[in-house]
Design a protein around this motif. Structure first.
Motif, PDB file in Angstrom:
ATOM      1  N   ALA A 158       0.834  -1.205   0.000  1.00  0.00           N
ATOM      2  CA  ALA A 158       0.000   0.000   0.000  1.00  0.00           C
ATOM      3  C   ALA A 158       0.866   1.251   0.000  1.00  0.00           C
ATOM      4  N   PHE A 159       1.912   1.249   0.826  1.00  0.00           N
ATOM      5  CA  PHE A 159       2.824   2.389   0.888  1.00  0.00           C
ATOM      6  C   PHE A 159       3.518   2.612  -0.449  1.00  0.00           C
ATOM      7  N   LEU A 160       4.030   1.543  -1.053  1.00  0.00           N
ATOM      8  CA  LEU A 160       4.744   1.656  -2.320  1.00  0.00           C
ATOM      9  C   LEU A 160       3.815   2.082  -3.454  1.00  0.00           C
ATOM     10  N   PHE A 161       2.587   1.582  -3.425  1.00  0.00           N
ATOM     11  CA  PHE A 161       1.630   1.968  -4.473  1.00  0.00           C
ATOM     12  C   PHE A 161       1.279   3.444  -4.360  1.00  0.00           C
ATOM     13  N   ALA A 162       0.974   3.905  -3.146  1.00  0.00           N
ATOM     14  CA  ALA A 162       0.626   5.316  -2.941  1.00  0.00           C
ATOM     15  C   ALA A 162       1.786   6.216  -3.351  1.00  0.00           C
ATOM     16  N   MET A 163       2.992   5.854  -2.917  1.00  0.00           N
ATOM     17  CA  MET A 163       4.169   6.643  -3.270  1.00  0.00           C
ATOM     18  C   MET A 163       4.458   6.563  -4.763  1.00  0.00           C
ATOM     19  N   GLY A 164       4.190   5.403  -5.374  1.00  0.00           N
ATOM     20  CA  GLY A 164       4.426   5.252  -6.804  1.00  0.00           C
ATOM     21  C   GLY A 164       3.556   6.172  -7.632  1.00  0.00           C
ATOM     22  N   VAL A 165       2.273   6.259  -7.279  1.00  0.00           N
ATOM     23  CA  VAL A 165       1.348   7.146  -7.994  1.00  0.00           C
ATOM     24  C   VAL A 165       1.792   8.600  -7.852  1.00  0.00           C
ATOM     25  N   LEU A 166       2.148   8.991  -6.620  1.00  0.00           N
ATOM     26  CA  LEU A 166       2.563  10.374  -6.371  1.00  0.00           C
ATOM     27  C   LEU A 166       3.905  10.685  -7.044  1.00  0.00           C
ATOM     28  N   ASN A 167       4.916   9.849  -6.780  1.00  0.00           N
ATOM     29  CA  ASN A 167       6.262  10.136  -7.297  1.00  0.00           C
ATOM     30  C   ASN A 167       6.326  10.113  -8.813  1.00  0.00           C
ATOM     31  N   SER A 168       5.653   9.150  -9.432  1.00  0.00           N
ATOM     32  CA  SER A 168       5.702   9.051 -10.890  1.00  0.00           C
ATOM     33  C   SER A 168       5.064  10.264 -11.555  1.00  0.00           C
ATOM     34  N   THR A 169       4.032  10.812 -10.927  1.00  0.00           N
ATOM     35  CA  THR A 169       3.370  11.989 -11.479  1.00  0.00           C
ATOM     36  C   THR A 169       4.243  13.230 -11.317  1.00  0.00           C
ATOM     37  N   ILE A 250      -1.163  10.590   1.127  1.00  0.00           N
ATOM     38  CA  ILE A 250      -0.313  10.459  -0.064  1.00  0.00           C
ATOM     39  C   ILE A 250      -1.127   9.993  -1.260  1.00  0.00           C
ATOM     40  N   LEU A 251      -2.018   9.030  -1.032  1.00  0.00           N
ATOM     41  CA  LEU A 251      -2.822   8.482  -2.129  1.00  0.00           C
ATOM     42  C   LEU A 251      -3.811   9.517  -2.653  1.00  0.00           C
ATOM     43  N   LEU A 252      -4.396  10.295  -1.763  1.00  0.00           N
ATOM     44  CA  LEU A 252      -5.331  11.345  -2.185  1.00  0.00           C
ATOM     45  C   LEU A 252      -4.622  12.387  -3.043  1.00  0.00           C
ATOM     46  N   ILE A 253      -3.467  12.850  -2.581  1.00  0.00           N
ATOM     47  CA  ILE A 253      -2.717  13.866  -3.330  1.00  0.00           C
ATOM     48  C   ILE A 253      -2.215  13.290  -4.651  1.00  0.00           C
ATOM     49  N   GLY A 254      -1.638  12.080  -4.596  1.00  0.00           N
ATOM     50  CA  GLY A 254      -1.103  11.467  -5.793  1.00  0.00           C
ATOM     51  C   GLY A 254      -2.176  11.192  -6.837  1.00  0.00           C
ATOM     52  N   SER A 255      -3.316  10.691  -6.409  1.00  0.00           N
ATOM     53  CA  SER A 255      -4.412  10.384  -7.337  1.00  0.00           C
ATOM     54  C   SER A 255      -4.961  11.661  -7.975  1.00  0.00           C
ATOM     55  N   HIS A 256      -5.085  12.706  -7.176  1.00  0.00           N
ATOM     56  CA  HIS A 256      -5.584  13.978  -7.705  1.00  0.00           C
ATOM     57  C   HIS A 256      -4.642  14.527  -8.776  1.00  0.00           C
ATOM     58  N   LEU A 257      -3.344  14.550  -8.484  1.00  0.00           N
ATOM     59  CA  LEU A 257      -2.385  15.064  -9.453  1.00  0.00           C
ATOM     60  C   LEU A 257      -2.330  14.178 -10.700  1.00  0.00           C
ATOM     61  N   HIS A 258      -2.380  12.869 -10.480  1.00  0.00           N
ATOM     62  CA  HIS A 258      -2.301  11.928 -11.602  1.00  0.00           C
ATOM     63  C   HIS A 258      -3.470  12.126 -12.566  1.00  0.00           C
ATOM     64  N   MET A 259      -4.675  12.178 -12.035  1.00  0.00           N
ATOM     65  CA  MET A 259      -5.855  12.319 -12.888  1.00  0.00           C
ATOM     66  C   MET A 259      -5.929  13.700 -13.540  1.00  0.00           C
ATOM     67  N   LYS A 260      -5.377  14.695 -12.867  1.00  0.00           N
ATOM     68  CA  LYS A 260      -5.415  16.059 -13.395  1.00  0.00           C
ATOM     69  C   LYS A 260      -4.477  16.245 -14.583  1.00  0.00           C
ATOM     70  N   PHE A 261      -3.319  15.585 -14.533  1.00  0.00           N
ATOM     71  CA  PHE A 261      -2.296  15.854 -15.550  1.00  0.00           C
ATOM     72  C   PHE A 261      -2.040  14.704 -16.519  1.00  0.00           C
ATOM     73  N   ARG A 262      -2.611  13.512 -16.297  1.00  0.00           N
ATOM     74  CA  ARG A 262      -2.156  12.380 -17.102  1.00  0.00           C
ATOM     75  C   ARG A 262      -2.518  12.489 -18.579  1.00  0.00           C
ATOM     76  N   ALA A 263      -3.535  13.266 -18.923  1.00  0.00           N
ATOM     77  CA  ALA A 263      -3.870  13.465 -20.344  1.00  0.00           C
ATOM     78  C   ALA A 263      -2.799  14.297 -21.039  1.00  0.00           C
ATOM     79  N   ARG A 264      -1.947  14.972 -20.247  1.00  0.00           N
ATOM     80  CA  ARG A 264      -0.923  15.855 -20.834  1.00  0.00           C
ATOM     81  C   ARG A 264       0.491  15.368 -20.536  1.00  0.00           C
ATOM     82  N   PHE A 265       0.639  14.122 -20.090  1.00  0.00           N
ATOM     83  CA  PHE A 265       1.972  13.605 -19.755  1.00  0.00           C
ATOM     84  C   PHE A 265       2.924  13.695 -20.925  1.00  0.00           C
TER      85      PHE A 265
END
Length: 269
Positions: A158-169, A250-265
């Motif tokens: 769970a920790f690695l997944f949450a950090m992965g979503v946030l860090n990768s974004t 971490i998951l809330l912040i990472g998911s929000h940023l990921h969904m907001k910007f992933r169309a423009r990666f």
């Protein structure tokens, strides 16, 4: 919260792809090496030997830690740390390295950190096998406490997944972030209890309590309590609540940023 649920659903629906691609990544990484996948555990095994010589024999004099042979005590922390460190660094770069490919294929970008985590599970499994062999050699046998390994393993994923979503974004948005993360992880290695017992040091109580709030310390200490039969996870409810609270944030912040910007990666790269 909707973004979190959407990303989790993407992991579940794409589990088959995650499994297949992770196996391909394992083979591709070591395809041109004579020893192939053997390097997945030879590399950390060599590093463990170096750390034991320096910290175990050189600085600690091979003394026991709370009645536990230092090599066993250190192995538990080092193995967990290697898996966390490799997954955090690989997860941070997972989208950046594959976004061009993903843009031409039909599967969600959010599964790339999960693919990285699953790829690293092979090396982790080999090292856990070595740990069990060493523990049995020192007369440390399974007890009922080992059941809670399932809990701490879920915590780690769970920790690695949450950090992965946030860090990768963030790595997509700010390329320097990956380099900064490498420096942060070097510091975490020494303050997370992987190679020395934080509580036995002459640190002020406030500093010890602060270091114990570190999610990585919670995981390493939890694995030690499990395999060395020192306590149950529910005996420290405050630390557990803080750990899961940090994961949720971490998951809330990472998911929000990921969904907001992933169309423009692709545009950012």
């Amino acid at each position: 919260m909707n973004n979190v649920m959407l990303i989790i659903k993407e992991q579940i629906s794409s589990f088959g792809i995650i499994s297949r691609v992770s196996k391909y990544e394992e083979k591709a990484t070591y395809q041109s090496h004579y020893l192939g996948l053997m390097w997945q555990f030879l590399n950390p095994l060599i590093q463990i030997g170096i750390y034991y010589l320096i910290f175990g024999i050189g600085l600690n004099g091979a003394r026991d830690v709370d009645g536990v042979p230092f090599i066993v005590w250190m192995l538990i922390g080092i193995i967990v740390w290697f898996f966390i460190n490799t997954s955090l660094l690989g997860g941070s770069n997972s989208i950046y390295n594959k976004v061009a490919m993903v843009s031409k294929m039909k599967f969600p970008v959010s599964i790339l950190p999960s693919i990285n985590i699953m790829s690293n599970l092979v090396s982790y499994s080999w090292m856990m096998g070595i740990l069990l062999t060493v523990m049995l050699g020192f007369g440390i046998y399974p007890t009922v406490y080992w059941i809670q390994y399932i809990y701490y393993f879920i915590c780690m994923i769970a920790f690695l997944f949450a950090m992965g979503v946030l860090n990768s974004t963030i790595t997509i948005l700010v390329r320097d972030y990956h380099i900064m993360l490498q420096s942060i992880l070097r510091l975490l290695f020494y303050v997370s209890g992987s190679i020395w017992d934080i509580q036995s040091r002459n640190f002020p109580d406030w500093l010890v309590h602060t270091l114990q709030l570190n999610p990585v310390y919670y995981l390493i200490n939890g694995f030690r309590e499990t395999f060395l039969s020192q306590g149950w996870f529910w005996q420290a409810p405050t630390l557990a609540l803080i750990f899961w609270g940090i994961i949720l944030i971490i998951l809330l912040i990472g998911s929000h940023l990921h969904m907001k910007f992933r169309a423009r990666f692709v545009d950012f790269i």
